[in-house]
Design a protein around this motif. Structure first.
Motif, mmCIF file in Angstrom:
data_model
loop_
_atom_site.group_PDB
_atom_site.id
_atom_site.type_symbol
_atom_site.label_atom_id
_atom_site.label_comp_id
_atom_site.label_asym_id
_atom_site.label_seq_id
_atom_site.Cartn_x
_atom_site.Cartn_y
_atom_site.Cartn_z
ATOM 1 N N VAL A 66 44.805 16.771 42.158
ATOM 2 C CA VAL A 66 43.689 17.378 42.863
ATOM 3 C C VAL A 66 42.888 16.272 43.538
ATOM 4 O O VAL A 66 42.444 15.332 42.882
ATOM 5 C CB VAL A 66 42.791 18.191 41.904
ATOM 6 C CG1 VAL A 66 41.632 18.819 42.669
ATOM 7 C CG2 VAL A 66 43.606 19.261 41.192
ATOM 8 N N VAL A 67 42.713 16.395 44.850
ATOM 9 C CA VAL A 67 42.025 15.380 45.630
ATOM 10 C C VAL A 67 40.791 16.016 46.267
ATOM 11 O O VAL A 67 40.887 17.037 46.956
ATOM 12 C CB VAL A 67 42.934 14.804 46.731
ATOM 13 C CG1 VAL A 67 42.146 13.851 47.633
ATOM 14 C CG2 VAL A 67 44.126 14.096 46.112
ATOM 15 N N THR A 68 39.647 15.421 46.037
ATOM 16 C CA THR A 68 38.411 15.858 46.688
ATOM 17 C C THR A 68 38.261 15.087 47.993
ATOM 18 O O THR A 68 38.289 13.855 47.998
ATOM 19 C CB THR A 68 37.192 15.603 45.794
ATOM 20 O OG1 THR A 68 37.379 16.284 44.543
ATOM 21 C CG2 THR A 68 35.921 16.115 46.444
ATOM 22 N N ALA A 69 38.140 15.819 49.093
ATOM 23 C CA ALA A 69 38.097 15.154 50.398
ATOM 24 C C ALA A 69 37.100 15.847 51.310
ATOM 25 O O ALA A 69 36.903 17.067 51.240
ATOM 26 C CB ALA A 69 39.479 15.148 51.043
ATOM 27 N N ASN A 70 36.493 15.059 52.169
ATOM 28 C CA ASN A 70 35.635 15.560 53.230
ATOM 29 C C ASN A 70 36.530 15.979 54.391
ATOM 30 O O ASN A 70 37.104 15.139 55.069
ATOM 31 C CB ASN A 70 34.663 14.468 53.665
ATOM 32 C CG ASN A 70 33.778 14.902 54.819
ATOM 33 O OD1 ASN A 70 33.870 16.024 55.303
ATOM 34 N ND2 ASN A 70 32.917 14.009 55.263
ATOM 35 N N LEU A 71 36.659 17.271 54.614
ATOM 36 C CA LEU A 71 37.614 17.759 55.601
ATOM 37 C C LEU A 71 37.139 17.589 57.041
ATOM 38 O O LEU A 71 37.785 18.076 57.964
ATOM 39 C CB LEU A 71 37.936 19.228 55.331
ATOM 40 C CG LEU A 71 38.631 19.502 53.993
ATOM 41 C CD1 LEU A 71 39.013 20.963 53.883
ATOM 42 C CD2 LEU A 71 39.857 18.619 53.829
ATOM 43 N N THR A 72 36.043 16.890 57.231
ATOM 44 C CA THR A 72 35.632 16.520 58.585
ATOM 45 C C THR A 72 36.016 15.078 58.897
ATOM 46 O O THR A 72 35.762 14.594 59.997
ATOM 47 C CB THR A 72 34.114 16.695 58.769
ATOM 48 O OG1 THR A 72 33.420 15.810 57.879
ATOM 49 C CG2 THR A 72 33.685 18.128 58.492
ATOM 50 N N SER A 73 36.651 14.419 57.940
ATOM 51 C CA SER A 73 37.008 13.010 58.102
ATOM 52 C C SER A 73 38.525 12.828 57.967
ATOM 53 O O SER A 73 39.065 12.971 56.868
ATOM 54 C CB SER A 73 36.298 12.149 57.055
ATOM 55 O OG SER A 73 36.826 10.840 57.027
ATOM 56 N N PRO A 74 39.240 12.517 59.054
ATOM 57 C CA PRO A 74 40.676 12.284 58.960
ATOM 58 C C PRO A 74 41.026 11.189 57.962
ATOM 59 O O PRO A 74 42.034 11.285 57.253
ATOM 60 C CB PRO A 74 41.072 11.875 60.383
ATOM 61 C CG PRO A 74 40.014 12.483 61.252
ATOM 62 C CD PRO A 74 38.754 12.425 60.445
ATOM 63 N N GLU A 75 40.197 10.153 57.895
ATOM 64 C CA GLU A 75 40.477 9.045 56.992
ATOM 65 C C GLU A 75 40.501 9.492 55.531
ATOM 66 O O GLU A 75 41.277 8.981 54.726
ATOM 67 C CB GLU A 75 39.443 7.934 57.175
ATOM 68 C CG GLU A 75 39.510 7.221 58.510
ATOM 69 C CD GLU A 75 38.885 8.036 59.653
ATOM 70 O OE1 GLU A 75 38.197 9.039 59.359
ATOM 71 O OE2 GLU A 75 39.090 7.662 60.817
ATOM 72 N N ASP A 76 39.656 10.458 55.180
ATOM 73 C CA ASP A 76 39.632 10.970 53.816
ATOM 74 C C ASP A 76 40.906 11.710 53.453
ATOM 75 O O ASP A 76 41.301 11.768 52.286
ATOM 76 C CB ASP A 76 38.435 11.917 53.631
ATOM 77 C CG ASP A 76 37.147 11.184 53.316
ATOM 78 O OD1 ASP A 76 37.134 9.934 53.411
ATOM 79 O OD2 ASP A 76 36.153 11.852 52.984
ATOM 80 N N LEU A 77 41.561 12.301 54.458
ATOM 81 C CA LEU A 77 42.748 13.106 54.196
ATOM 82 C C LEU A 77 44.029 12.281 54.084
ATOM 83 O O LEU A 77 44.983 12.710 53.435
ATOM 84 C CB LEU A 77 42.932 14.144 55.311
ATOM 85 C CG LEU A 77 42.090 15.408 55.233
ATOM 86 C CD1 LEU A 77 42.361 16.286 56.455
ATOM 87 C CD2 LEU A 77 42.405 16.174 53.963
ATOM 88 N N VAL A 78 44.066 11.139 54.716
ATOM 89 C CA VAL A 78 45.307 10.363 54.795
ATOM 90 C C VAL A 78 45.941 10.105 53.428
ATOM 91 O O VAL A 78 47.157 10.294 53.257
ATOM 92 C CB VAL A 78 45.080 9.044 55.556
ATOM 93 C CG1 VAL A 78 46.282 8.112 55.415
ATOM 94 C CG2 VAL A 78 44.821 9.331 57.030
ATOM 95 N N PRO A 79 45.188 9.686 52.397
ATOM 96 C CA PRO A 79 45.833 9.444 51.096
ATOM 97 C C PRO A 79 46.479 10.691 50.495
ATOM 98 O O PRO A 79 47.457 10.580 49.743
ATOM 99 C CB PRO A 79 44.671 8.956 50.212
ATOM 100 C CG PRO A 79 43.667 8.408 51.174
ATOM 101 C CD PRO A 79 43.761 9.292 52.376
ATOM 102 N N ALA A 80 45.948 11.870 50.806
ATOM 103 C CA ALA A 80 46.504 13.111 50.275
ATOM 104 C C ALA A 80 47.754 13.562 51.023
ATOM 105 O O ALA A 80 48.500 14.413 50.540
ATOM 106 C CB ALA A 80 45.453 14.216 50.318
ATOM 107 N N LEU A 81 47.996 12.968 52.198
ATOM 108 C CA LEU A 81 49.135 13.367 53.032
ATOM 109 C C LEU A 81 50.307 12.402 52.962
ATOM 110 O O LEU A 81 51.462 12.808 53.132
ATOM 111 C CB LEU A 81 48.681 13.474 54.496
ATOM 112 C CG LEU A 81 47.535 14.431 54.815
ATOM 113 C CD1 LEU A 81 47.210 14.366 56.306
ATOM 114 C CD2 LEU A 81 47.863 15.844 54.411
#
Length: 214
Positions: free
Chosen positions: A50-65
């Motif tokens: 489970v990853v908590t991420a700010n979905l307005t920030s692409p950089e926050d999503l990269v580790p989850a992808l």
């Protein structure tokens, strides 16, 4: 298969997580508020992250992808007041995907956004027009989201369900690639999730809209 699920606290996204785990997949569930996330069963075998991420920030999503085989998104407006969220957050996702090696993307839209069956009767046409008028802002948002997805470099599939129901998985739904099932008026969220997982591995669904309904 290793998948990342966005919208994992929603009705469809949560079902995608649950069914993917039951099928033996490795799942990264992306959430904005971890207190709203729960999943049936015991995830302690390590296949759920489970990853908590700010979905307005692409950089926050990269580790989850990074390193995933596919991304499945249940992102969308929960109410009419949320119209615009599907396009905004999906664009963030697409930007993040550009910097990773994951290309397969399956997203949820809605039946009125896609083509109607050629043999729709009067009642179905009327109901479709009425729903489209009432939820105009929501569907405008979904059309913009679909346009963004179709213009991306991803291997995308857009799943278009009709009116959603909360009911157990049946597996008894119909799918039409590039169209919509005739007289398809309802479908359960669990079956939408099931179709998303099935379509992830269907080459015929790549760069296509897919209608799903009972």
């Amino acid at each position: 298969m290793k998948v990342t699920v966005l919208g994992a606290t929603g009705g469809i996204g949560g079902e995608v997580v649950r069914q993917a785990l039951l099928a033996g997949h490795e799942v990264t569930a992306v959430v904005r508020d971890p207190s709203r996330f729960s999943v049936d069963g015991d995830p302690t075998d390590g296949r759920l992250r489970v990853v908590t991420a700010n979905l307005t920030s692409p950089e926050d999503l990269v580790p989850a992808l990074t390193g995933r085989h596919a991304v499945l998104s249940g992102l969308g407006a929960r109410t009419r007041k949320d119209a615009g969220v599907a396009t905004r957050l999906t664009r963030t996702l697409l930007t993040a995907m550009e910097t990773t090696d994951v290309r397969r993307l399956v997203v949820v839209s809605a039946a009125p956004v896609g083509p109607a069956p050629a043999d729709d009767g009067f009642l179905d046409r009327t109901a479709r027009a009425l729903v489209s008028a009432v939820l105009k802002d929501v569907y405008t948002d979904l059309r913009a989201m679909e346009t963004a997805v179709a213009g991306s470099a991803t291997e995308w599939t857009v799943v278009r369900p009709p009116r959603l129901q909360n009911k157990p998985l049946t597996g008894g739904y119909r799918t039409v690639i590039g169209g919509f099932p005739a007289k398809g008026r309802f479908i359960g969220r669990a079956d939408v999730a099931h179709s998303m997982l099935a379509l992830t591995n269907d080459p015929a669904a790549v760069k296509q809209g897919v209608g799903v309904a009972y």
